[in-house]
Enzyme design. Structure first.
Site, PDB file in Angstrom:
ATOM      1  N   HIS A  32      -1.260  -1.192  -4.123  1.00 22.18           N
ATOM      2  CA  HIS A  32      -2.535  -0.848  -3.479  1.00 22.18           C
ATOM      3  C   HIS A  32      -2.606   0.665  -3.304  1.00 22.18           C
ATOM      4  O   HIS A  32      -1.727   1.279  -2.706  1.00 22.18           O
ATOM      5  CB  HIS A  32      -2.622  -1.579  -2.140  1.00 22.18           C
ATOM      6  N   GLY A  88      -3.153   3.747   8.188  1.00 23.94           N
ATOM      7  CA  GLY A  88      -2.251   2.603   8.200  1.00 23.94           C
ATOM      8  C   GLY A  88      -1.696   2.368   9.592  1.00 23.94           C
ATOM      9  O   GLY A  88      -1.964   3.141  10.525  1.00 23.94           O
ATOM     10  N   GLY A  89      -0.937   1.298   9.728  1.00 23.09           N
ATOM     11  CA  GLY A  89      -0.214   1.038  10.968  1.00 23.09           C
ATOM     12  C   GLY A  89      -1.052   0.559  12.136  1.00 23.09           C
ATOM     13  O   GLY A  89      -0.613   0.635  13.282  1.00 23.09           O
ATOM     14  N   ASP A  98      -6.881  -6.471   4.204  1.00 22.59           N
ATOM     15  CA  ASP A  98      -6.235  -5.157   4.229  1.00 22.59           C
ATOM     16  C   ASP A  98      -6.252  -4.596   5.646  1.00 22.59           C
ATOM     17  O   ASP A  98      -7.318  -4.354   6.220  1.00 22.59           O
ATOM     18  CB  ASP A  98      -7.005  -4.236   3.266  1.00 22.59           C
ATOM     19  N   GLY A  99      -5.055  -4.389   6.187  1.00 19.37           N
ATOM     20  CA  GLY A  99      -4.925  -3.773   7.503  1.00 19.37           C
ATOM     21  C   GLY A  99      -4.218  -4.673   8.489  1.00 19.37           C
ATOM     22  O   GLY A  99      -4.690  -5.772   8.779  1.00 19.37           O
ATOM     23  N   GLY A 100      -3.056  -4.224   8.948  1.00 21.06           N
ATOM     24  CA  GLY A 100      -2.333  -4.980   9.964  1.00 21.06           C
ATOM     25  C   GLY A 100      -1.741  -6.290   9.472  1.00 21.06           C
ATOM     26  O   GLY A 100      -1.469  -7.191  10.267  1.00 21.06           O
ATOM     27  N   SER A 119       0.814  -1.208   0.000  1.00 24.07           N
ATOM     28  CA  SER A 119       0.000   0.000   0.000  1.00 24.07           C
ATOM     29  C   SER A 119       0.855   1.268   0.000  1.00 24.07           C
ATOM     30  O   SER A 119       1.661   1.500   0.904  1.00 24.07           O
ATOM     31  CB  SER A 119      -0.907   0.010   1.222  1.00 24.07           C
ATOM     32  N   MET A 153     -11.922  -5.917   5.200  1.00 25.74           N
ATOM     33  CA  MET A 153     -11.079  -5.014   5.987  1.00 25.74           C
ATOM     34  C   MET A 153     -10.738  -5.695   7.311  1.00 25.74           C
ATOM     35  O   MET A 153     -11.627  -6.132   8.043  1.00 25.74           O
ATOM     36  CB  MET A 153     -11.802  -3.689   6.275  1.00 25.74           C
ATOM     37  N   GLY A 171       0.962  -2.369   4.057  1.00 24.44           N
ATOM     38  CA  GLY A 171       1.474  -1.009   3.969  1.00 24.44           C
ATOM     39  C   GLY A 171       2.737  -0.869   4.778  1.00 24.44           C
ATOM     40  O   GLY A 171       3.857  -0.996   4.258  1.00 24.44           O
ATOM     41  N   SER A 172       2.562  -0.638   6.086  1.00 19.15           N
ATOM     42  CA  SER A 172       3.720  -0.440   6.963  1.00 19.15           C
ATOM     43  C   SER A 172       4.705  -1.585   6.884  1.00 19.15           C
ATOM     44  O   SER A 172       5.921  -1.365   6.809  1.00 19.15           O
ATOM     45  CB  SER A 172       3.275  -0.311   8.416  1.00 19.15           C
ATOM     46  N   GLY A 222      -9.138   3.879   7.172  1.00 19.05           N
ATOM     47  CA  GLY A 222      -8.862   5.280   7.489  1.00 19.05           C
ATOM     48  C   GLY A 222      -7.409   5.593   7.740  1.00 19.05           C
ATOM     49  O   GLY A 222      -6.959   6.687   7.480  1.00 19.05           O
ATOM     50  N   ASP A 226      -4.844   3.636  -1.915  1.00 17.18           N
ATOM     51  CA  ASP A 226      -5.932   3.959  -0.989  1.00 17.18           C
ATOM     52  C   ASP A 226      -6.463   5.358  -1.219  1.00 17.18           C
ATOM     53  O   ASP A 226      -5.763   6.340  -0.944  1.00 17.18           O
ATOM     54  CB  ASP A 226      -5.424   3.868   0.456  1.00 17.18           C
TER      55      ASP A 226
HETATM   56  C1  DX5 Z   1      -6.441   1.459   5.670  1.00 15.86           C
HETATM   57  C2  DX5 Z   1      -6.003   1.163   4.259  1.00 15.86           C
HETATM   58  C3  DX5 Z   1      -4.905   0.196   4.150  1.00 15.86           C
HETATM   59  C4  DX5 Z   1      -3.599   0.600   4.801  1.00 15.86           C
HETATM   60  C5  DX5 Z   1      -3.023  -0.622   5.410  1.00 15.86           C
HETATM   61  O1  DX5 Z   1      -7.621   2.173   5.632  1.00 15.86           O
HETATM   62  O2  DX5 Z   1      -7.092   0.653   3.507  1.00 15.86           O
HETATM   63  O3  DX5 Z   1      -4.678  -0.186   2.798  1.00 15.86           O
HETATM   64  O4  DX5 Z   1      -2.682   1.137   3.897  1.00 15.86           O
HETATM   65  O5  DX5 Z   1      -1.913  -0.257   6.143  1.00 15.86           O
HETATM   66  P1  DX5 Z   1      -1.130  -1.260   7.101  1.00 15.86           P
HETATM   67  O6  DX5 Z   1      -0.676  -2.416   6.260  1.00 15.86           O
HETATM   68  O7  DX5 Z   1      -0.044  -0.427   7.624  1.00 15.86           O
HETATM   69  O8  DX5 Z   1      -2.116  -1.711   8.150  1.00 15.86           O
HETATM   70 ZN    ZN Z   2      -6.666  -0.217   1.481  1.00 18.54          ZN
END
Ligand code: DX5
Ligand code: ZN
Length: 215
Positions: free
Chosen positions: A32, A143-144, A174-176, A7, A136, A196-197, A141, A34
């Site tokens: 990805h 990342g991280g 998606d997420g964590g 992401s 989700m 993402g992170s 909303g 966002d």
């Molecule tokens: C959150 C986004 C994600 C985000 C995930 O609303 O939809 O795509 O980038 O970030 P990580 O992988 O850091 O949880």
């Molecule tokens: Zn996303």
């Protein structure tokens, strides 16, 4: 086959081109992207303009629309080079089917997403027409955040619903998602992982992607 979709949200915003190149050399399958509008979620991120530049790079653009009235913007994101366009069930209301059809008419793969507290039954009616389901694993909303464990039960549920229906859309989480949580997500039935992170903080992004694909 497992797809990995890093992401852009977690990248260095001074240099989006470098971030995309990093994703490409890592061997990931998609980027990805966002999109947040300050209304569906509090933050505002990036739009069609930046996507138009990034999509010239040789990688699929995985566009996640966290916006109200997504139908108003689909054609522009498609024209800007999206490969996947995912909208939220919560944002499409009664127009979910029409919105998904519009994504396909624009030549993209159509995805539907649900937030952690939206039941997977809310998307039961569209299982036959979607190419991708995005569960989700955190509140959309930012990342991280930490993956919310019960969301993996929803991954399991949706996989079973798809099996019963005889369809096999991509199931994305998606997420964590990181080296510690990816295994459980895949075991639950996810076959496309957003990170993402974990990706952008990894010392060796290629090794990180390889490790997810080997799980
Ligand atoms: C959150 C986004 C994600 C985000 C995930 O609303 O939809 O795509 O980038 O970030 P990580 O992988 O850091 O949880
Ligand atoms: Zn996303």
């Amino acid at each position: 086959m497992i797809r990995v979709s890093p992401s852009l949200l977690a990248s260095n915003y001074l240099n989006f081109g470098d971030a995309a190149d990093k994703v490409i050399v890592s061997g990931a399958d998609a980027l990805h992207y966002d999109v947040m509008d300050g209304e569906f979620v509090p933050a505002i991120t990036f739009g069609q303009g930046l996507l138009g530049f990034l999509s010239k790079k040789p990688i699929d653009m995985d566009v996640h629309l966290m916006i109200v009235h997504p139908e108003k913007h689909i054609k522009e994101f498609a024209d800007a080079g999206a490969r996947y366009i995912t909208v939220h069930q919560e944002a499409t209301g009664f127009a979910t089917v029409d919105t998904l059809k519009l994504i396909k008419e624009c030549g993209c793969l159509a995805g539907i997403s649900v937030k952690p507290f939206t039941s997977v039954y809310a998307i039961e009616e569209v299982l036959d027409i979607v190419d991708l389901i995005l569960i989700m694993t955190v509140e959309p909303g930012k990342g991280g955040q930490k993956l919310i464990p019960f969301t993996l039960d929803k991954v399991r549920q949706i996989r079973e619903m798809c099996e019963k229906r005889g369809v096999s859309p991509i199931i994305e989480v998606d997420g964590g998602i990181n080296a510690q949580t990816a295994g459980a997500a895949m075991e639950a039935g996810a076959n496309m992982l957003v990170a993402g992170s974990a990706f952008f903080k990894a010392e060796d992004p290629k090794a990180f992607v390889d490790s997810l694909k080997r799980l």
